[in-house]
Design an enzyme around this catalytic site. Sequence first.
Site, PDB file in Angstrom:
ATOM      1  N   GLU A  80       0.853  -1.192   0.000  1.00 35.80           N
ATOM      2  CA  GLU A  80       0.000   0.000   0.000  1.00 35.80           C
ATOM      3  C   GLU A  80       0.885   1.236   0.000  1.00 35.80           C
ATOM      4  O   GLU A  80       1.932   1.243   0.657  1.00 35.80           O
ATOM      5  CB  GLU A  80      -0.885   0.057   1.250  1.00 35.80           C
ATOM      6  CG  GLU A  80      -2.111  -0.818   1.178  1.00 35.80           C
ATOM      7  CD  GLU A  80      -1.903  -2.153   1.863  1.00 35.80           C
ATOM      8  OE1 GLU A  80      -0.911  -2.272   2.606  1.00 35.80           O
ATOM      9  OE2 GLU A  80      -2.709  -3.070   1.637  1.00 35.80           O
TER      10      GLU A  80
ATOM     11  N   TYR B 274       8.213   2.406  -7.096  1.00 37.36           N
ATOM     12  CA  TYR B 274       7.521   1.128  -7.309  1.00 37.36           C
ATOM     13  C   TYR B 274       7.235   0.899  -8.793  1.00 37.36           C
ATOM     14  O   TYR B 274       7.326  -0.220  -9.278  1.00 37.36           O
ATOM     15  CB  TYR B 274       6.219   1.093  -6.505  1.00 37.36           C
ATOM     16  CG  TYR B 274       6.425   1.200  -5.010  1.00 37.36           C
ATOM     17  CD1 TYR B 274       7.441   0.491  -4.373  1.00 37.36           C
ATOM     18  CD2 TYR B 274       5.614   2.012  -4.226  1.00 37.36           C
ATOM     19  CE1 TYR B 274       7.635   0.595  -3.004  1.00 37.36           C
ATOM     20  CE2 TYR B 274       5.804   2.115  -2.850  1.00 37.36           C
ATOM     21  CZ  TYR B 274       6.817   1.409  -2.250  1.00 37.36           C
ATOM     22  OH  TYR B 274       7.018   1.508  -0.899  1.00 37.36           O
TER      23      TYR B 274
HETATM   24  C1  LIG Z   1      10.534   6.246  -1.210  1.00 36.57           C
HETATM   25  C2  LIG Z   1      11.986   6.183  -0.724  1.00 36.57           C
HETATM   26  C3  LIG Z   1      12.186   4.894   0.082  1.00 36.57           C
HETATM   27  C4  LIG Z   1      12.911   6.165  -1.938  1.00 36.57           C
HETATM   28  O1  LIG Z   1      14.252   6.002  -1.467  1.00 36.57           O
HETATM   29  P1  LIG Z   1      15.502   6.650  -2.232  1.00 36.57           P
HETATM   30  O2  LIG Z   1      16.731   6.019  -1.693  1.00 36.57           O
HETATM   31  O3  LIG Z   1      15.425   8.125  -2.191  1.00 36.57           O
HETATM   32  O4  LIG Z   1      15.230   6.142  -3.704  1.00 36.57           O
HETATM   33  P2  LIG Z   1      16.277   5.966  -4.896  1.00 36.57           P
HETATM   34  O5  LIG Z   1      17.374   6.985  -4.797  1.00 36.57           O
HETATM   35  O6  LIG Z   1      16.678   4.541  -4.977  1.00 36.57           O
HETATM   36  O7  LIG Z   1      15.357   6.369  -6.130  1.00 36.57           O
HETATM   37  C5  LIG Z   1      14.566   5.395  -6.754  1.00 36.57           C
HETATM   38  C6  LIG Z   1      13.501   6.043  -7.615  1.00 36.57           C
HETATM   39  O8  LIG Z   1      12.474   6.559  -6.781  1.00 36.57           O
HETATM   40  C7  LIG Z   1      11.924   7.725  -7.386  1.00 36.57           C
HETATM   41  N1  LIG Z   1      12.161   8.851  -6.462  1.00 36.57           N
HETATM   42  C8  LIG Z   1      12.757   8.781  -5.248  1.00 36.57           C
HETATM   43  N2  LIG Z   1      12.715   9.994  -4.649  1.00 36.57           N
HETATM   44  C9  LIG Z   1      12.072  10.814  -5.490  1.00 36.57           C
HETATM   45  C10 LIG Z   1      11.696  12.186  -5.435  1.00 36.57           C
HETATM   46  N3  LIG Z   1      11.976  12.952  -4.376  1.00 36.57           N
HETATM   47  N4  LIG Z   1      11.011  12.699  -6.476  1.00 36.57           N
HETATM   48  C11 LIG Z   1      10.702  11.948  -7.541  1.00 36.57           C
HETATM   49  N5  LIG Z   1      11.050  10.633  -7.659  1.00 36.57           N
HETATM   50  C12 LIG Z   1      11.708  10.074  -6.651  1.00 36.57           C
HETATM   51  C13 LIG Z   1      12.643   7.918  -8.706  1.00 36.57           C
HETATM   52  O9  LIG Z   1      11.904   7.219  -9.675  1.00 36.57           O
HETATM   53  C14 LIG Z   1      13.968   7.224  -8.445  1.00 36.57           C
HETATM   54  O10 LIG Z   1      14.572   6.736  -9.601  1.00 36.57           O
HETATM   55  P3  LIG Z   1      15.625   7.681 -10.424  1.00 36.57           P
HETATM   56  O11 LIG Z   1      16.645   8.114  -9.434  1.00 36.57           O
HETATM   57  O12 LIG Z   1      16.130   6.740 -11.464  1.00 36.57           O
HETATM   58  O13 LIG Z   1      14.808   8.818 -10.931  1.00 36.57           O
HETATM   59  C15 LIG Z   1      12.352   7.445   0.118  1.00 36.57           C
HETATM   60  O14 LIG Z   1      11.934   8.587  -0.593  1.00 36.57           O
HETATM   61  C16 LIG Z   1      11.729   7.470   1.506  1.00 36.57           C
HETATM   62  O15 LIG Z   1      12.270   6.908   2.455  1.00 36.57           O
HETATM   63  N6  LIG Z   1      10.568   8.147   1.632  1.00 36.57           N
HETATM   64  C17 LIG Z   1       9.918   8.282   2.933  1.00 36.57           C
HETATM   65  C18 LIG Z   1       9.308   6.977   3.380  1.00 36.57           C
HETATM   66  C19 LIG Z   1       8.289   6.468   2.388  1.00 36.57           C
HETATM   67  O16 LIG Z   1       7.510   7.227   1.828  1.00 36.57           O
HETATM   68  N7  LIG Z   1       8.267   5.130   2.190  1.00 36.57           N
HETATM   69  C20 LIG Z   1       7.344   4.484   1.283  1.00 36.57           C
HETATM   70  C21 LIG Z   1       6.136   4.058   2.015  1.00 36.57           C
HETATM   71  S1  LIG Z   1       4.974   3.239   0.929  1.00 36.57           S
END
Ligand SMILES: CC(C)(COP(=O)(O)OP(=O)(O)OC[C@H]1O[C@@H](n2cnc3c(N)ncnc32)[C@H](O)[C@@H]1OP(=O)(O)O)[C@@H](O)C(=O)NCCC(=O)NCCS
Length: 159
Positions: free
Chosen positions: A114, A126
Amino acid sequence: MTTQNPRPDLTFEPMHADDLQQVLAIENQCFEDPWSTLYFRVSLKHPRSYEYFYVVRHERTVVGYIIFCILHEEAQILNIAVSPVCQRQGIGKYLLASALEMIQAAGGREVSLEVDVSNLPAQYLYRQFGFRICGIRKNYYGRYKDAYVLRKGVEADAT
Ligand SMILES: CC(C)(COP(=O)(O)OP(=O)(O)OC[C@H]1O[C@@H](n2cnc3c(N)ncnc32)[C@H](O)[C@@H]1OP(=O)(O)O)[C@@H](O)C(=O)NCCC(=O)NCCS
Protein backbone atom coordinates in the site's frame (compact mmCIF):
# COMPACT_ATOMS: atom_id res chain seq x y z
CA MET A 1 16.49 -9.60 -11.28
CA THR A 2 19.99 -8.55 -10.31
CA THR A 3 20.37 -6.54 -7.13
CA GLN A 4 21.94 -3.20 -7.91
CA ASN A 5 24.23 -2.21 -5.08
CA PRO A 6 24.72 1.50 -5.78
CA ARG A 7 27.98 1.61 -3.79
CA PRO A 8 30.40 -1.08 -2.62
CA ASP A 9 30.50 0.48 0.87
CA LEU A 10 26.81 -0.37 1.43
CA THR A 11 25.58 -3.71 2.74
CA PHE A 12 22.12 -5.26 2.89
CA GLU A 13 21.75 -7.26 6.11
CA PRO A 14 19.26 -8.36 8.76
CA MET A 15 18.14 -5.72 11.26
CA HIS A 16 19.31 -6.27 14.84
CA ALA A 17 18.06 -4.90 18.14
CA ASP A 18 21.18 -2.70 18.24
CA ASP A 19 19.95 -0.94 15.08
CA LEU A 20 16.67 0.06 16.64
CA GLN A 21 17.62 3.56 17.70
CA GLN A 22 18.82 4.46 14.21
CA VAL A 23 15.87 2.76 12.53
CA LEU A 24 13.39 4.60 14.75
CA ALA A 25 15.10 7.92 14.03
CA ILE A 26 14.59 7.32 10.29
CA GLU A 27 11.02 6.06 10.81
CA ASN A 28 10.14 9.20 12.79
CA GLN A 29 11.70 11.51 10.21
CA CYS A 30 10.02 9.79 7.27
CA PHE A 31 6.45 9.21 8.44
CA GLU A 32 3.75 11.41 9.95
CA ASP A 33 2.31 8.37 11.69
CA PRO A 34 5.38 6.21 12.43
CA TRP A 35 5.32 2.61 13.57
CA SER A 36 5.74 2.36 17.33
CA THR A 37 8.96 1.59 19.16
CA LEU A 38 7.12 -1.27 20.85
CA TYR A 39 6.18 -2.87 17.53
CA PHE A 40 9.80 -2.84 16.32
CA ARG A 41 11.14 -4.03 19.67
CA VAL A 42 8.71 -6.94 20.00
CA SER A 43 9.12 -7.95 16.36
CA LEU A 44 12.90 -8.13 16.68
CA LYS A 45 12.77 -9.93 20.02
CA HIS A 46 10.19 -12.49 18.88
CA PRO A 47 10.75 -12.81 15.13
CA ARG A 48 8.02 -14.45 13.07
CA SER A 49 9.22 -16.89 10.45
CA TYR A 50 7.36 -15.08 7.66
CA GLU A 51 8.52 -11.52 8.50
CA TYR A 52 11.80 -10.06 7.28
CA PHE A 53 13.48 -6.97 8.73
CA TYR A 54 16.52 -5.77 6.74
CA VAL A 55 18.70 -2.69 6.76
CA VAL A 56 21.16 -1.07 4.40
CA ARG A 57 24.22 -0.09 6.33
CA HIS A 58 27.10 2.25 5.58
CA GLU A 59 29.87 1.15 7.92
CA ARG A 60 28.00 1.19 11.26
CA THR A 61 25.31 3.60 10.19
CA VAL A 62 21.86 2.43 9.14
CA VAL A 63 20.84 4.45 6.06
CA GLY A 64 17.59 2.66 5.24
CA TYR A 65 15.47 -0.38 5.93
CA ILE A 66 12.76 -2.57 4.48
CA ILE A 67 10.24 -4.83 6.15
CA PHE A 68 8.35 -7.46 4.22
CA CYS A 69 6.55 -10.74 4.73
CA ILE A 70 6.31 -13.87 2.62
CA LEU A 71 3.38 -16.21 3.10
CA HIS A 72 3.63 -19.05 0.61
CA GLU A 73 3.36 -17.47 -2.86
CA GLU A 74 2.13 -14.09 -1.57
CA ALA A 75 4.51 -11.42 -0.32
CA GLN A 76 3.89 -7.94 0.99
CA ILE A 77 6.19 -4.96 1.39
CA LEU A 78 5.17 -3.55 4.77
CA ASN A 79 7.60 -0.67 5.20
CA ILE A 80 10.53 0.94 3.41
CA ALA A 81 12.40 4.11 4.30
CA VAL A 82 15.70 5.79 3.58
CA SER A 83 17.28 8.39 5.84
CA PRO A 84 16.32 11.80 4.41
CA VAL A 85 20.00 12.84 4.10
CA CYS A 86 20.72 9.69 2.05
CA GLN A 87 17.74 9.78 -0.31
CA ARG A 88 18.12 9.96 -4.10
CA GLN A 89 21.31 7.91 -4.05
CA GLY A 90 19.82 4.60 -5.19
CA ILE A 91 19.39 3.13 -1.69
CA GLY A 92 15.61 2.71 -2.04
CA LYS A 93 16.17 0.77 -5.27
CA TYR A 94 18.81 -1.36 -3.59
CA LEU A 95 16.47 -2.17 -0.67
CA LEU A 96 13.56 -3.06 -2.93
CA ALA A 97 15.62 -5.08 -5.42
CA SER A 98 17.24 -7.02 -2.57
CA ALA A 99 13.86 -7.78 -0.97
CA LEU A 100 12.37 -8.87 -4.31
CA GLU A 101 15.32 -11.17 -4.86
CA MET A 102 14.70 -12.80 -1.45
CA ILE A 103 10.99 -13.10 -2.19
CA GLN A 104 11.71 -14.77 -5.51
CA ALA A 105 14.21 -17.16 -3.90
CA ALA A 106 11.60 -18.09 -1.26
CA GLY A 107 9.04 -18.97 -3.94
CA GLY A 108 6.95 -15.78 -3.77
CA ARG A 109 4.99 -15.17 -6.96
CA GLU A 110 2.99 -12.02 -6.19
CA VAL A 111 4.05 -8.95 -4.23
CA SER A 112 1.68 -6.27 -3.01
CA LEU A 113 1.94 -3.09 -0.97
CA GLU A 114 0.00 0.00 0.00
CA VAL A 115 1.21 3.51 -0.75
CA ASP A 116 -0.29 6.89 0.09
CA VAL A 117 -1.94 8.31 -3.04
CA SER A 118 0.00 11.56 -2.43
CA ASN A 119 3.41 9.86 -2.04
CA LEU A 120 4.73 10.36 -5.55
CA PRO A 121 8.43 9.58 -4.89
CA ALA A 122 7.52 6.13 -3.56
CA GLN A 123 5.08 5.55 -6.41
CA TYR A 124 7.80 6.40 -8.97
CA LEU A 125 10.12 3.93 -7.25
CA TYR A 126 7.52 1.13 -7.31
CA ARG A 127 6.58 1.84 -10.91
CA GLN A 128 10.22 1.37 -11.95
CA PHE A 129 10.00 -2.14 -10.52
CA GLY A 130 6.83 -2.99 -12.42
CA PHE A 131 4.28 -2.47 -9.64
CA ARG A 132 0.87 -1.47 -10.96
CA ILE A 133 -2.20 -0.04 -9.21
CA CYS A 134 -4.81 -2.72 -8.59
CA GLY A 135 -7.05 -1.05 -6.02
CA ILE A 136 -7.61 1.78 -3.62
CA ARG A 137 -8.20 1.69 0.14
CA LYS A 138 -10.25 4.66 1.28
CA ASN A 139 -9.08 6.44 4.46
CA TYR A 140 -6.31 3.86 4.90
CA TYR A 141 -3.90 6.37 6.48
CA GLY A 142 -6.61 8.32 8.29
CA ARG A 143 -9.47 10.54 7.22
CA TYR A 144 -9.24 11.48 3.52
CA LYS A 145 -5.84 9.79 3.24
CA ASP A 146 -6.33 7.01 0.75
CA ALA A 147 -3.87 4.33 -0.28
CA TYR A 148 -3.29 2.68 -3.62
CA VAL A 149 -2.82 -1.05 -3.54
CA LEU A 150 0.02 -1.97 -5.89
CA ARG A 151 0.90 -5.42 -7.17
CA LYS A 152 3.51 -7.10 -9.25
CA GLY A 153 4.20 -10.64 -10.30
CA VAL A 154 7.55 -12.22 -9.53
CA GLU A 155 8.90 -14.50 -12.21
CA ALA A 156 9.98 -17.96 -11.15
CA ASP A 157 13.76 -18.40 -11.01
CA ALA A 158 14.80 -20.32 -14.10
CA THR A 159 17.86 -21.86 -12.39
C1 LIG B 1 10.53 6.25 -1.21
C2 LIG B 1 11.99 6.18 -0.72
C3 LIG B 1 12.19 4.89 0.08
C4 LIG B 1 12.91 6.16 -1.94
O1 LIG B 1 14.25 6.00 -1.47
P1 LIG B 1 15.50 6.65 -2.23
O2 LIG B 1 16.73 6.02 -1.69
O3 LIG B 1 15.42 8.13 -2.19
O4 LIG B 1 15.23 6.14 -3.70
P2 LIG B 1 16.28 5.97 -4.90
O5 LIG B 1 17.37 6.98 -4.80
O6 LIG B 1 16.68 4.54 -4.98
O7 LIG B 1 15.36 6.37 -6.13
C5 LIG B 1 14.57 5.40 -6.75
C6 LIG B 1 13.50 6.04 -7.61
O8 LIG B 1 12.47 6.56 -6.78
C7 LIG B 1 11.92 7.73 -7.39
N1 LIG B 1 12.16 8.85 -6.46
C8 LIG B 1 12.76 8.78 -5.25
N2 LIG B 1 12.72 9.99 -4.65
C9 LIG B 1 12.07 10.81 -5.49
C10 LIG B 1 11.70 12.19 -5.43
N3 LIG B 1 11.98 12.95 -4.38
N4 LIG B 1 11.01 12.70 -6.48
C11 LIG B 1 10.70 11.95 -7.54
N5 LIG B 1 11.05 10.63 -7.66
C12 LIG B 1 11.71 10.07 -6.65
C13 LIG B 1 12.64 7.92 -8.71
O9 LIG B 1 11.90 7.22 -9.67
C14 LIG B 1 13.97 7.22 -8.45
O10 LIG B 1 14.57 6.74 -9.60
P3 LIG B 1 15.62 7.68 -10.42
O11 LIG B 1 16.64 8.11 -9.43
O12 LIG B 1 16.13 6.74 -11.46
O13 LIG B 1 14.81 8.82 -10.93
C15 LIG B 1 12.35 7.45 0.12
O14 LIG B 1 11.93 8.59 -0.59
C16 LIG B 1 11.73 7.47 1.51
O15 LIG B 1 12.27 6.91 2.45
N6 LIG B 1 10.57 8.15 1.63
C17 LIG B 1 9.92 8.28 2.93
C18 LIG B 1 9.31 6.98 3.38
C19 LIG B 1 8.29 6.47 2.39
O16 LIG B 1 7.51 7.23 1.83
N7 LIG B 1 8.27 5.13 2.19
C20 LIG B 1 7.34 4.48 1.28
C21 LIG B 1 6.14 4.06 2.02
S1 LIG B 1 4.97 3.24 0.93
